[in-house]
Design an enzyme around this catalytic site. Structure first.
Site, PDB file in Angstrom:
ATOM      1  N   SER A 130       0.865  -1.237  -0.045  1.00  0.00           N
ATOM      2  CA  SER A 130      -0.151  -0.160   0.140  1.00  0.00           C
ATOM      3  C   SER A 130       0.956   1.212   0.005  1.00  0.00           C
ATOM      4  CB  SER A 130      -0.857   0.071   1.423  1.00  0.00           C
ATOM      5  OG  SER A 130      -1.684   1.282   1.235  1.00  0.00           O
ATOM      6  N   LYS A 184      -4.703  -6.928   3.582  1.00  0.00           N
ATOM      7  CA  LYS A 184      -4.304  -5.768   2.566  1.00  0.00           C
ATOM      8  C   LYS A 184      -5.940  -5.142   2.459  1.00  0.00           C
ATOM      9  CE  LYS A 184      -3.131  -2.389  -0.020  1.00  0.00           C
ATOM     10  NZ  LYS A 184      -3.738  -2.192  -1.071  1.00  0.00           N
ATOM     11  N   HIS A 187      -7.655  -3.237   5.032  1.00  0.00           N
ATOM     12  CA  HIS A 187      -7.049  -2.069   4.875  1.00  0.00           C
ATOM     13  C   HIS A 187      -7.767  -1.116   3.657  1.00  0.00           C
ATOM     14  CE1 HIS A 187      -4.410   0.893   2.736  1.00  0.00           C
ATOM     15  NE2 HIS A 187      -3.830   1.154   3.764  1.00  0.00           N
ATOM     16  N   ASN A 188      -7.949  -1.809   2.670  1.00  0.00           N
ATOM     17  CA  ASN A 188      -8.622  -0.913   1.481  1.00  0.00           C
ATOM     18  C   ASN A 188     -10.044  -0.637   1.945  1.00  0.00           C
ATOM     19  OD1 ASN A 188      -6.292  -1.403   0.143  1.00  0.00           O
ATOM     20  ND2 ASN A 188      -7.354  -1.764  -1.856  1.00  0.00           N
ATOM     21  N   GLU A 191     -10.117   1.953   4.011  1.00  0.00           N
ATOM     22  CA  GLU A 191      -9.684   3.182   3.196  1.00  0.00           C
ATOM     23  C   GLU A 191     -10.778   3.930   2.564  1.00  0.00           C
ATOM     24  OE1 GLU A 191      -6.390   2.449   0.092  1.00  0.00           O
ATOM     25  OE2 GLU A 191      -7.887   2.821  -1.277  1.00  0.00           O
TER      26      GLU A 191
HETATM   27  C1  6PG Z   1      -3.171   1.401  -1.773  1.00  0.00           C
HETATM   28  C2  6PG Z   1      -4.514   1.535  -2.544  1.00  0.00           C
HETATM   29  C3  6PG Z   1      -4.300   0.715  -3.718  1.00  0.00           C
HETATM   30  C4  6PG Z   1      -5.265   1.368  -4.666  1.00  0.00           C
HETATM   31  C5  6PG Z   1      -6.711   0.932  -4.504  1.00  0.00           C
HETATM   32  C6  6PG Z   1      -7.961   1.704  -5.169  1.00  0.00           C
HETATM   33  O1  6PG Z   1      -3.272   0.774  -0.593  1.00  0.00           O
HETATM   34  O2  6PG Z   1      -2.133   1.953  -2.315  1.00  0.00           O
HETATM   35  O3  6PG Z   1      -5.547   0.873  -1.773  1.00  0.00           O
HETATM   36  O4  6PG Z   1      -4.316  -0.485  -3.552  1.00  0.00           O
HETATM   37  O5  6PG Z   1      -4.923   2.509  -5.189  1.00  0.00           O
HETATM   38  O6  6PG Z   1      -6.985  -0.047  -4.833  1.00  0.00           O
HETATM   39  O7  6PG Z   1      -9.071   1.025  -4.935  1.00  0.00           O
HETATM   40  P1  6PG Z   1     -10.006   1.337  -5.698  1.00  0.00           P
HETATM   41  O8  6PG Z   1      -9.852   1.645  -7.507  1.00  0.00           O
HETATM   42  O9  6PG Z   1     -11.071   0.428  -5.611  1.00  0.00           O
HETATM   43  O10 6PG Z   1     -10.611   2.684  -5.150  1.00  0.00           O
END
Ligand code: 6PG
Length: 471
Positions: A130, A184, A187-188, A191
């Site tokens: 990430s 991960k 985590h997302n 996010e």
């Molecule tokens: C990270 C981000 C990366 C990516 C996302 C975007 O941790 O660096 O999460 O993995 O930018 O997957 O996700 P979406 O396209 O679903 O918003």
């Protein structure tokens, strides 16, 4: 002829792969990359000029130039391409070579690949990375899961490459099988929740508080210096202040209000449903991306429905600002709490044996959800490794108690004005439900038994009961 052997290989030289490899080379390792796209190989050789990094055109040459056991990371789009690259590699590899999938692969795929590669004597690490392109270049947060001996072999490289917080690398061995990709994914999910919560704060400040983009940007900058300090707060401030590069005005006003998604947020919601661990703030963020995609329908309905305003049209002064800041802090805590709770339950259910303190520790730097709060979260799990839900931690309980009413006030104002704050609302509702000793689900049990004889339990007697209702 170049007979130098390289320490670390990368397949997939898009901006993430290229940057990660340059980062590896920066740290004194010999780094080698390949890609089916010639331009990407060329870009690596140009950007890596003068460094111990090299791009080659064929997988055969790539594999032959790596020292054994080979350490090969894939940063290619998740899905079938990962399987294709692995199949292409297998005939070229030797026993005990290591493949690291650094993409956002679904954990089911990672489990399958892990088991399959075991049968081929190849060690596999499903690894969350990430931090975006900048993180890959300067230091990402890295979440490797899978073959433990492979981790031992790549540890020194990944620890050097990862972001550091007070000298502590933001990487740790997460656990067996797909645990790295699972962590991960969560985590997302977090996010998604944080991003939507900040977006709702922007909307309330704009539509309830009548604030300009610059004023909101300045507030975000100020908040970022306090308890909301986080990467997402920082970039949101930057976005609010960005002028449009095509015409006059702010860029934020020219950006279409439809957000795409690649799936990791949705997967978090799906697994939470499967495990029966509610993460409604993450679900709401996923739902909002879905709702945003129905733009023409939303435009049509906006003509049909009007919401009568109660109260003032705009609320001026610091009261609203302070309430929105507190509401955001409240819902940030709830959002992390939901994600950590999911990890705590998944750890048992999926036998990942996760170290939640370690996860909070490696999320403090490099990754998208890095925030000052994560040090507090780390401390909470350090003090009590059995803690499942942060709402049960005394310190967080105090913070939630003192900000809950501000969150309710912001929600009240937004509901009155018809400004959708689904994530904030879900955070508050989750909190109020979780802190309720009594919920109205006794009636739901009664309903289930009434129409389906599903039985119910009683508060005063053990066992299950059925009633012939209405008789
Ligand atoms: C990270 C981000 C990366 C990516 C996302 C975007 O941790 O660096 O999460 O993995 O930018 O997957 O996700 P979406 O396209 O679903 O918003």
């Amino acid at each position: 002829m170049n007979h130098q052997l390289y320490d670390f290989g990368m397949i997939g030289l898009g901006v993430m792969g290229r940057n990660f490899l340059l980062n590896v080379a920066d740290d004194g390792f010999a780094a080698l990359g390949t890609d089916i796209n010639e331009d990407s190989v060329k870009a690596l050789n140009e950007e890596g000029e003068g460094m111990n990094v090299k791009g080659v055109g064929t997988q055969k040459e790539f594999v032959s130039l790596l020292s054994k056991p080979r350490k090969i990371m894939l940063l290619v789009p998740a899905g079938k391409i990962v399987d294709k690259v692995i199949e292409g590699l297998l005939p070229l590899l030797d026993k005990d070579d290591i493949i690291i999938d650094g993409g956002n692969s679904h954990y089911d795929d990672t489990n399958r690949r892990y088991e399959y590669l075991k049968t081929k004597n190849i060690r596999f690490l499903g690894t969350g990375v990430s931090g975006g392109a900048e993180g890959a270049r300067r230091g990402p947060s890295i979440m490797p899961g899978g073959d433990k001996s492979a981790w031992d072999d790549v540890r020194s490289i990944l620890e050097t490459v990862a972001a550091k917080v007070d000298g502590d690398p933001c990487v740790t061995y997460i656990g067996e099988s797909s645990s790295g990709h699972y962590v991960k994914m969560v985590h997302n999910g977090i996010e998604y929740g944080l991003m939507q919560l900040i977006a709702e704060a922007y909307d309330v400040l704009k539509r309830v508080g009548g604030k300009s983009n610059a004023e909101i940007g300045n507030l975000f900058t100020k908040w970022n210096e306090g308890r909301l300090n986080s990467f997402l707060m920082e970039i949101s401030a930057e976005i609010m202040k960005q002028p449009d590069d095509k015409k006059s005005g702010d860029l934020i006003d020219a950006i279409l209000d439809k957000a795409k998604q690649k799936g990791t947020g949705k997967w978090t919601s799906q697994t939470s449903m499967d495990l029966g661990v509610p993460v409604p703030t993450i679900d709401s963020a996923v739902a909002m991306r879905g709702i945003s995609s129905f733009k023409p329908f939303r435009e049509q309905l906006s003509e049909t429905f009007t919401i009568p305003h109660k109260g003032e049209v705009t609320i001026k002064g610091e009261g609203l600002e302070n309430d929105v800041e507190a509401a955001l802090y409240f819902s940030f805590i709830v959002c992390y709490a939901q994600g950590m709770h999911l990890l705590a339950e998944a750890s048992e259910e999926l036998k990942y044996d996760l170290d939640l303190e370690g996860i909070a520790r490696i999320w403090r730097g490099g990754c998208i959800i890095r925030a000052t709060l994560l040090e507090q979260i780390r401390k909470a799990y350090s003090a009590d490794s059995g803690l499942k839900n942060m709402l049960g931690n005394e310190q967080f309980a105090g913070s939630l108690q003192s900000t809950r009413n501000a969150a309710a006030e912001v929600l009240r104002l937004s509901v009155e004005r018809g400004v959708s704050t689904m994530c904030l609302s879900s955070a508050l509702q989750y909190f109020d439900a979780m802190r309720s000793a009594r919920l109205p689900l006794n009636l739901v049990q009664g309903q289930r038994d009434n129409f389906g004889s599903h039985t119910y339990e009683r508060i005063d007697e053990a066992g299950t009961f059925h009633t012939e209702w209405g008789k």
